[in-house]
Design an enzyme around this catalytic site. Structure first.
Site, PDB file in Angstrom:
ATOM      1  N   ARG A 174      -8.381  18.680   8.722  1.00 11.82           N
ATOM      2  CA  ARG A 174      -7.352  18.678   9.791  1.00 11.82           C
ATOM      3  C   ARG A 174      -7.102  20.047  10.446  1.00 11.82           C
ATOM      4  NH1 ARG A 174      -3.871  14.277   9.543  1.00 11.82           N
ATOM      5  NH2 ARG A 174      -4.055  12.848   7.810  1.00 11.82           N
ATOM      6  N   LYS A 177     -13.145   2.172   0.878  1.00 10.14           N
ATOM      7  CA  LYS A 177     -12.702   2.039   2.205  1.00 10.14           C
ATOM      8  C   LYS A 177     -14.034   2.491   2.954  1.00 10.14           C
ATOM      9  CE  LYS A 177      -8.778   3.651   3.500  1.00 10.14           C
ATOM     10  NZ  LYS A 177      -7.721   4.650   3.682  1.00 10.14           N
ATOM     11  N   THR A 214      -5.841  -2.150   9.768  1.00 16.40           N
ATOM     12  CA  THR A 214      -5.646  -1.051  10.536  1.00 16.40           C
ATOM     13  C   THR A 214      -5.445  -1.969  12.324  1.00 16.40           C
ATOM     14  OG1 THR A 214      -6.944   0.336   9.846  1.00 16.40           O
ATOM     15  CG2 THR A 214      -6.195   1.025  11.723  1.00 16.40           C
ATOM     16  N   ARG A 235       0.806  -1.221  -0.052  1.00 13.83           N
ATOM     17  CA  ARG A 235      -0.087   0.176  -0.119  1.00 13.83           C
ATOM     18  C   ARG A 235       0.931   1.365  -0.002  1.00 13.83           C
ATOM     19  NH1 ARG A 235      -1.837   2.559   5.277  1.00 13.83           N
ATOM     20  NH2 ARG A 235      -3.273   4.096   4.931  1.00 13.83           N
TER      21      ARG A 235
END
Length: 445
Positions: free
Chosen positions: A51, A195, A253, A10
């Site tokens: 963010r 995802k 994850t 990835r």
């Protein structure tokens, strides 16, 4: 890592520069050729991430403090203030909403909003540094599914020929359709992995499974966006639905998170990995363990060991509920039933696009390995993450019988089969002027 069992790598575009990507892709391709392994590359988009901006010094927050979020360079009015990179942040959130910052470490409650700022109440003691990720559980964010950065990153992936593009923070079918149009425009045949990492995606799960080529259970953000006790239930539901509708599914994850710093995993991590293997996910994705961790090779080796052992103990059987929608899938199902009835069966399938091989993998044969022969290197690499599939490169002959004989010779010479085995062969044959799909049983003598 390739020698220890890695099937794909990835490339995380949240951190990677284009220069680094141009450097690493040829290296992976070279090592794959040297080791004669079909290794896929997965370009993971950053997506519409929100963010915080830079702070001169870390903010020491305690419960009850007011933290202000500002947009578009607005001047701060509170003691604790931080800028946000998303201009519509004040319009998307409302009083009473929860804001989670820095992977959920900082929990806040929205008090009020104005045109250029949001005031929130700190609920957990924490330290806020620069450029921390923000999650808004249950809030529909009006950011586009592909940002300017994503568009440039996908163009780079298409140029370099990556096999998969993962779409981050997917929310609805149109997000996937937009990426598919972009890939087609760039003449890329990369397969799209959606995802699942927020509540909106969970609600639209069946539609996303139908639209995407594969699904990723992205447990990092998903575990923040949803109640933690719901995460195992959601993971199981996603895997079940993917198996039912015949789409590859990746669990990702924190599989071996403690191995970022330690040479061995916790027992809880071993059990977590075992559960994903028992549920029969197609692939398991390591992230920080192999990117910034101290023991990347050991992580792959341990993941491989756990997967091999758990697979020997059987699976959850979710594939029994698979929806067989066409005659070719039903043909594949009959071949898998035949292979399951034999003690020493191996399935051989021929595929140009990868579809027939994925159909076999979706049925999750009980014992028989799947040897998928294809004439295309790109398809061979794309099949590397499909459950139970060994993708093998073979030039197809004009005569299907000659192709079958060449494949049988390959598995014999490479000691992939031995005397007493049975090859369950799924292929097409010439019948007069027509080609027909067939299942053959060929004993190895």
């Amino acid at each position: 890592m390739i020698e220890k069992g890695a099937d794909a790598f990835r490339i995380n575009m949240s951190h990677a520069t284009h220069e680094w990507v141009r450097e690493i892709v040829p290296q992976v391709r070279a090592f794959a050729r040297e080791l004669r392994r079909p290794i896929a590359l997965l370009l993971d988009t950053q997506g519409p991430a929100i963010r915080t901006g830079d702070v001169k010094a870390d903010l020491q927050l305690k419960p009850g403090d007011v933290l202000e979020f500002t947009v578009r360079g607005s001047q701060p009015k509170e003691r604790y203030s931080v800028e946000v990179n998303y201009g519509d942040f004040p319009q998307d959130v409302a009083p009473g909403d929860t804001v989670l910052v820095d992977n959920g470490m900082i929990k806040l409650l929205v008090l009020d909003t104005k045109k250029d700022r949001v005031r929130s109440k700190v609920l957990t003691p924490a330290t806020l540094g620069s450029r921390r990720h923000i999650n808004l559980p249950g809030v529909y964010v009006r950011l586009p599914p592909l940002t300017r950065k994503d568009l440039a990153d996908v163009a780079l992936g298409a140029e370099l020929g990556v096999e998969f593009v993962a779409l981050s923070f997917v929310r609805e079918k149109s997000d996937i359709e937009q990426l598919r149009k972009l890939l087609a425009k760039k003449k890329s045949r990369a397969r799209i992995i959606a995802k699942i990492e927020n509540q909106l995606a969970v609600r639209a799960l069946d539609t996303l499974i139908e639209s995407a080529d594969a699904i990723m259970v992205a447990r990092g953000d998903l575990g923040i966006e949803c109640p933690m006790e719901e995460l195992p239930v959601i993971q199981r539901r996603i895997v079940k639905r993917c198996l039912r509708f015949g789409k590859p599914v990746v669990v990702a994850t924190q599989l071996l998170e403690s191995m970022i710093a330690n040479p061995s995993p916790t027992r809880a991590e071993v059990t977590d990995v075992a559960n994903a293997v028992f549920e029969q996910a197609d692939a398991l994705l390591l992230s920080g363990e192999t990117s910034i961790g101290r023991y990347p090779i050991e992580c792959v080796e341990i993941l491989d060991r756990i997967a091999r052992r758990i697979e020997r103990s059987g699976g959850a059987g979710y594939a029994q509920s698979i929806a067989l929608e066409d005659m070719r899938q039903k043909l594949v199902a009959s071949a898998v039933v035949l292979a399951n009835s034999l003690d020493r069966a191996k399935i051989v399938v021929f595929t140009r696009s990868g579809t027939m091989a994925r159909n076999v993998a979706n049925m999750r044969p009980e014992r028989a390995p799947i040897f998928a022969f294809t004439p295309g290197e790109e398809v061979q690499r794309q099949l590397s993450i499909s459950w139970g599939v060994s993708p093998l490169l073979l030039k197809f002959r004009t005569d299907p019988n000659a192709t079958i004989e060449a494949a049988e010779k390959y598995v014999r010479e490479n000691k992939l089969t031995e005397r007493g085995d049975h090859l369950v062969v799924i292929t097409d044959l010439q019948a007069g002027r027509q080609r027909v799909d067939t299942v053959q049983l060929r004993p190895i003598k």
